[in-house]
Design a protein around this motif. Structure first.
Motif, PDB file in Angstrom:
ATOM      1  N   UNK A  85       9.102  -4.420  10.780  1.00 27.89           N
ATOM      2  CA  UNK A  85       8.234  -3.307  10.354  1.00 27.89           C
ATOM      3  C   UNK A  85       7.182  -3.736   9.323  1.00 27.89           C
ATOM      4  N   UNK A  86       7.301  -4.970   8.823  1.00 31.22           N
ATOM      5  CA  UNK A  86       6.434  -5.418   7.709  1.00 31.22           C
ATOM      6  C   UNK A  86       4.942  -5.110   7.851  1.00 31.22           C
ATOM      7  N   UNK A  87       4.333  -5.390   9.026  1.00 31.46           N
ATOM      8  CA  UNK A  87       2.883  -5.167   9.095  1.00 31.46           C
ATOM      9  C   UNK A  87       2.494  -3.719   8.762  1.00 31.46           C
ATOM     10  N   UNK A  88       3.325  -2.765   9.125  1.00 32.33           N
ATOM     11  CA  UNK A  88       2.992  -1.362   8.852  1.00 32.33           C
ATOM     12  C   UNK A  88       3.586  -0.907   7.519  1.00 32.33           C
ATOM     13  N   UNK A  89       4.830  -1.319   7.254  1.00 33.45           N
ATOM     14  CA  UNK A  89       5.441  -0.864   5.998  1.00 33.45           C
ATOM     15  C   UNK A  89       4.683  -1.409   4.783  1.00 33.45           C
ATOM     16  N   UNK A  90       4.070  -2.596   4.948  1.00 27.84           N
ATOM     17  CA  UNK A  90       3.313  -3.137   3.803  1.00 27.84           C
ATOM     18  C   UNK A  90       2.130  -2.230   3.452  1.00 27.84           C
ATOM     19  N   UNK A  91       1.599  -1.496   4.454  1.00 29.37           N
ATOM     20  CA  UNK A  91       0.518  -0.530   4.145  1.00 29.37           C
ATOM     21  C   UNK A  91       1.059   0.613   3.280  1.00 29.37           C
ATOM     22  N   UNK A  92       2.287   1.058   3.616  1.00 33.23           N
ATOM     23  CA  UNK A  92       2.914   2.122   2.817  1.00 33.23           C
ATOM     24  C   UNK A  92       3.094   1.618   1.379  1.00 33.23           C
ATOM     25  N   UNK A  93       3.618   0.390   1.280  1.00 32.36           N
ATOM     26  CA  UNK A  93       3.846  -0.197  -0.060  1.00 32.36           C
ATOM     27  C   UNK A  93       2.542  -0.278  -0.848  1.00 32.36           C
ATOM     28  N   UNK A  94       1.513  -0.759  -0.143  1.00 34.39           N
ATOM     29  CA  UNK A  94       0.218  -0.925  -0.830  1.00 34.39           C
ATOM     30  C   UNK A  94      -0.345   0.390  -1.338  1.00 34.39           C
ATOM     31  N   UNK A  95      -0.249   1.416  -0.487  1.00 39.75           N
ATOM     32  CA  UNK A  95      -0.791   2.732  -0.889  1.00 39.75           C
ATOM     33  C   UNK A  95      -0.099   3.215  -2.166  1.00 39.75           C
ATOM     34  N   UNK A  96       1.236   3.163  -2.183  1.00 37.56           N
ATOM     35  CA  UNK A  96       1.954   3.642  -3.374  1.00 37.56           C
ATOM     36  C   UNK A  96       1.698   2.730  -4.574  1.00 37.56           C
ATOM     37  N   UNK A  97       1.671   1.419  -4.325  1.00 38.47           N
ATOM     38  CA  UNK A  97       1.475   0.494  -5.452  1.00 38.47           C
ATOM     39  C   UNK A  97       0.092   0.677  -6.062  1.00 38.47           C
ATOM     40  N   UNK A  98      -0.898   0.897  -5.186  1.00 32.46           N
ATOM     41  CA  UNK A  98      -2.265   1.117  -5.699  1.00 32.46           C
ATOM     42  C   UNK A  98      -2.331   2.352  -6.581  1.00 32.46           C
ATOM     43  N   UNK A  99      -1.717   3.431  -6.117  1.00 36.23           N
ATOM     44  CA  UNK A  99      -1.746   4.670  -6.914  1.00 36.23           C
ATOM     45  C   UNK A  99      -1.036   4.427  -8.249  1.00 36.23           C
ATOM     46  N   UNK A 100       0.157   3.820  -8.174  1.00 34.52           N
ATOM     47  CA  UNK A 100       0.931   3.571  -9.400  1.00 34.52           C
ATOM     48  C   UNK A 100       0.136   2.677 -10.351  1.00 34.52           C
ATOM     49  N   UNK A 101      -0.465   1.632  -9.805  1.00 32.84           N
ATOM     50  CA  UNK A 101      -1.231   0.688 -10.635  1.00 32.84           C
ATOM     51  C   UNK A 101      -2.385   1.423 -11.339  1.00 32.84           C
ATOM     52  N   UNK A 102      -3.144   2.215 -10.581  1.00 35.79           N
ATOM     53  CA  UNK A 102      -4.291   2.907 -11.180  1.00 35.79           C
ATOM     54  C   UNK A 102      -3.870   3.932 -12.239  1.00 35.79           C
ATOM     55  N   UNK A 103      -2.642   4.408 -12.147  1.00 36.66           N
ATOM     56  CA  UNK A 103      -2.175   5.389 -13.139  1.00 36.66           C
ATOM     57  C   UNK A 103      -1.482   4.707 -14.316  1.00 36.66           C
ATOM     58  N   UNK A 104      -1.473   3.375 -14.292  1.00 36.73           N
ATOM     59  CA  UNK A 104      -0.817   2.621 -15.367  1.00 36.73           C
ATOM     60  C   UNK A 104       0.697   2.630 -15.238  1.00 36.73           C
ATOM     61  N   UNK A 105       1.188   2.854 -14.022  1.00 34.57           N
ATOM     62  CA  UNK A 105       2.647   2.891 -13.813  1.00 34.57           C
ATOM     63  C   UNK A 105       3.084   1.703 -12.951  1.00 34.57           C
ATOM     64  N   UNK A 106       2.475   0.584 -13.233  1.00 33.93           N
ATOM     65  CA  UNK A 106       2.721  -0.675 -12.517  1.00 33.93           C
ATOM     66  C   UNK A 106       4.188  -0.848 -12.126  1.00 33.93           C
ATOM     67  N   UNK A 107       4.421  -1.237 -10.899  1.00 35.02           N
ATOM     68  CA  UNK A 107       5.768  -1.582 -10.407  1.00 35.02           C
ATOM     69  C   UNK A 107       6.798  -0.450 -10.466  1.00 35.02           C
ATOM     70  N   UNK A 108       6.342   0.760 -10.781  1.00 36.34           N
ATOM     71  CA  UNK A 108       7.316   1.840 -10.958  1.00 36.34           C
ATOM     72  C   UNK A 108       8.171   2.045  -9.701  1.00 36.34           C
ATOM     73  N   UNK A 109       7.534   1.920  -8.508  1.00 38.20           N
ATOM     74  CA  UNK A 109       8.290   2.208  -7.291  1.00 38.20           C
ATOM     75  C   UNK A 109       8.787   0.947  -6.572  1.00 38.20           C
ATOM     76  N   UNK A 110       8.528  -0.238  -7.144  1.00 41.96           N
ATOM     77  CA  UNK A 110       8.795  -1.485  -6.407  1.00 41.96           C
ATOM     78  C   UNK A 110      10.210  -1.567  -5.835  1.00 41.96           C
ATOM     79  N   UNK A 111      11.215  -1.315  -6.689  1.00 35.15           N
ATOM     80  CA  UNK A 111      12.579  -1.513  -6.174  1.00 35.15           C
ATOM     81  C   UNK A 111      12.924  -0.447  -5.133  1.00 35.15           C
ATOM     82  N   UNK A 112      12.410   0.772  -5.334  1.00 37.48           N
ATOM     83  CA  UNK A 112      12.656   1.846  -4.343  1.00 37.48           C
ATOM     84  C   UNK A 112      12.025   1.476  -3.003  1.00 37.48           C
ATOM     85  N   UNK A 113      10.796   0.950  -3.060  1.00 41.30           N
ATOM     86  CA  UNK A 113      10.097   0.578  -1.827  1.00 41.30           C
ATOM     87  C   UNK A 113      10.865  -0.510  -1.074  1.00 41.30           C
TER      88      UNK A 113
END
Ligand code: ASP
Length: 434
Positions: free
Chosen positions: A65-93
């Motif tokens: 699933x990596x090619x598609x799931x990585x898009x999901x990861x990126x979308x959430x990571x980008x939002x978290x990063x821009x809000x200053x919540x770096x890596x907040x969801x990493x382990x959940x993802x």
């Protein structure tokens, strides 16, 4: 107390999260919030929920699933990063990605967009996250309304301003179940109803309901308020924005729903209420849709033949075709149905009707559109139908059928589908354009 639901377009990137926080800060009564999964940022983009459905399909086929799931990861990571919540969801993802790859259910997979979005939003707002799995209860695949209302009250009445993911719940085994697509509206409506909220707000990317489809009437005005019955008529006839079915729990509880634009929060939007407000226009809105067929049956002295209509309708029932309208004449009965449902069964239905009631003639007419002119203000008003027919006929449009129930909530015209747009414009100009 207001329950506010933010849709996917209101959560598509970090800027939208910032707007949500401002909206909540300006009105302390907005307590519990329900979120969808991040939606499209532009036309070419994909919704998180759609990406997750694809991941599930891939995992089921044994693909990585990596090619598609990585898009999901990126979308959430980008939002978290821009809000200053770096890596907040990493382990959940990571955990969720593994579970999907290892064969997690479709419902679990599809619901993770809402789950992650609510976790991130709760952190961003510094509010408690409450998992919908502990609020919405399913029994035998169906939402158990009583148990759900009980859990919502037990959990949320003692909790200040929770952030809750929409779209899913769980059963007694802890397995996740989802509502139908777009189901976060319904989750929010259950929560608002159980808590007896003052209002349910649905925050989206449009400034409420328009009196006609803006693709047909580009400057169609916004409707400030309408009733749930009007909403039902308009949404059934194709007006999008919000479907009345989606918010039935608040309708039943008599709680108003307000549609608001996250991008234009000062605009009051459209409020949907149980009863109409003091002064109402004659026509609230116009909606129409194409794709209907009419089966026309004629038989001399049909009106003397008791049970004729019942026998005809029983044929449609046997073929699981529900009819829209039933325009009749003395010796004619017409059954209007959705063309796409009727077509695959057409030959069998016609043959069966011919055998059952032996009509003098039977034929079908396709390419019919229905246009509904809706307004609680039409009740006991004189001349509405006359104005409507005059406006349409002045455009040289022939009316194929006309229907008004005694409730006078709507007048529905059947026209050739090439005339749909012109009919809507003619009615808009006659009743709504000022
Ligand atoms: N995310 C789900 C969907 O796309 C549910 C929702 O947005 O209400 O259908």
């Amino acid at each position: 107390m207001i329950v506010a639901k933010f849709g996917g377009s209101s959560l598509s990137d970090a800027d939208q999260f910032i707007k949500v926080r401002r909206i909540l800060e300006t009105e302390p009564a907005r307590q519990h919030i329900v979120v969808s999964a991040p939606g499209k940022r532009d036309e070419a983009d994909q919704k998180i929920t759609d990406l997750l459905f694809t991941c599930h399909q891939m995992a089921q086929k044994g693909e990585a699933i990596d090619p598609v799931f990585s898009e999901v990861e990126q979308r959430f990571s980008q939002i978290a990063h821009s809000l200053g919540l770096e890596n907040y969801l990493s382990s959940k993802l990571l955990e969720i990605g593994r579970a999907i790859q290892d064969g997690a259910s479709l419902a679990y997979t599809a619901s993770r967009g809402e789950y992650l979005c609510a976790m991130l939003m709760a952190k961003w707002l510094a509010r408690p996250f409450v998992d919908a799995a502990s609020l919405l209860h399913f029994t035998a695949g169906k939402l158990d309304e009583e148990a759900t209302a009980h859990s919502i009250r037990a959990t949320l009445l003692s909790c200040e301003g929770a952030v809750i993911p929409g779209f899913y719940g769980s059963d007694s085994q802890g397995d996740i179940h989802i509502l139908s697509r777009g189901g976060s509206d319904t989750s929010a409506a259950y929560i608002a109803a159980a808590l007896d909220a003052e209002m349910l707000e649905i925050w989206t990317d449009v400034t409420g309901f328009r009196a006609a489809d803006p693709r047909i009437v580009p400057d169609a005005q916004f409707i400030a308020s309408l009733t749930y019955r009007e909403l039902r008529e308009l949404s059934y006839m194709g007006a999008s924005v919000l479907h009345e079915d989606a918010v039935f729990p608040v309708r039943t509880a008599g709680i108003p729903t307000s549609i608001r634009n996250t991008g234009n929060p000062l605009h009051p939007g459209t409020t949907i209420t149980y009863r109409s407000q003091a002064r109402v226009p004659v026509v609230t809105g116009i909606a129409g849709k194409k794709g209907f067929s009419i089966i026309v049956l004629e038989k001399n002295r049909m009106n003397d033949e008791v049970g004729f209509a019942r026998k005809v309708l029983a044929v449609f029932e046997r073929h699981a075709i529900s009819f829209e309208h039933l325009p009749t004449g003395i010796d004619a009965l017409c059954v209007m149905v959705s063309t796409s449902v009727f077509m695959p069964k057409k030959d069998a239905v016609i043959e069966e009707i011919s055998k059952t009631v032996d009509p003098d003639s039977i034929h079908t007419e396709d390419h019919i559109a229905l246009v509904a002119c809706v307004g609680v203000g039409m009740f006991r008003q004189y001349g509405t139908a006359a104005r409507l027919i005059t406006a349409v006929s002045e455009q040289g449009i022939g009316i194929r059928t006309i229907l008004q129930a005694p409730s006078e909530l709507s007048i529905i015209l059947g026209v050739d589908d090439i005339n749909l747009d012109m009919t809507v414009r003619a009615i808009y100009d006659a009743f709504i354009r000022t």
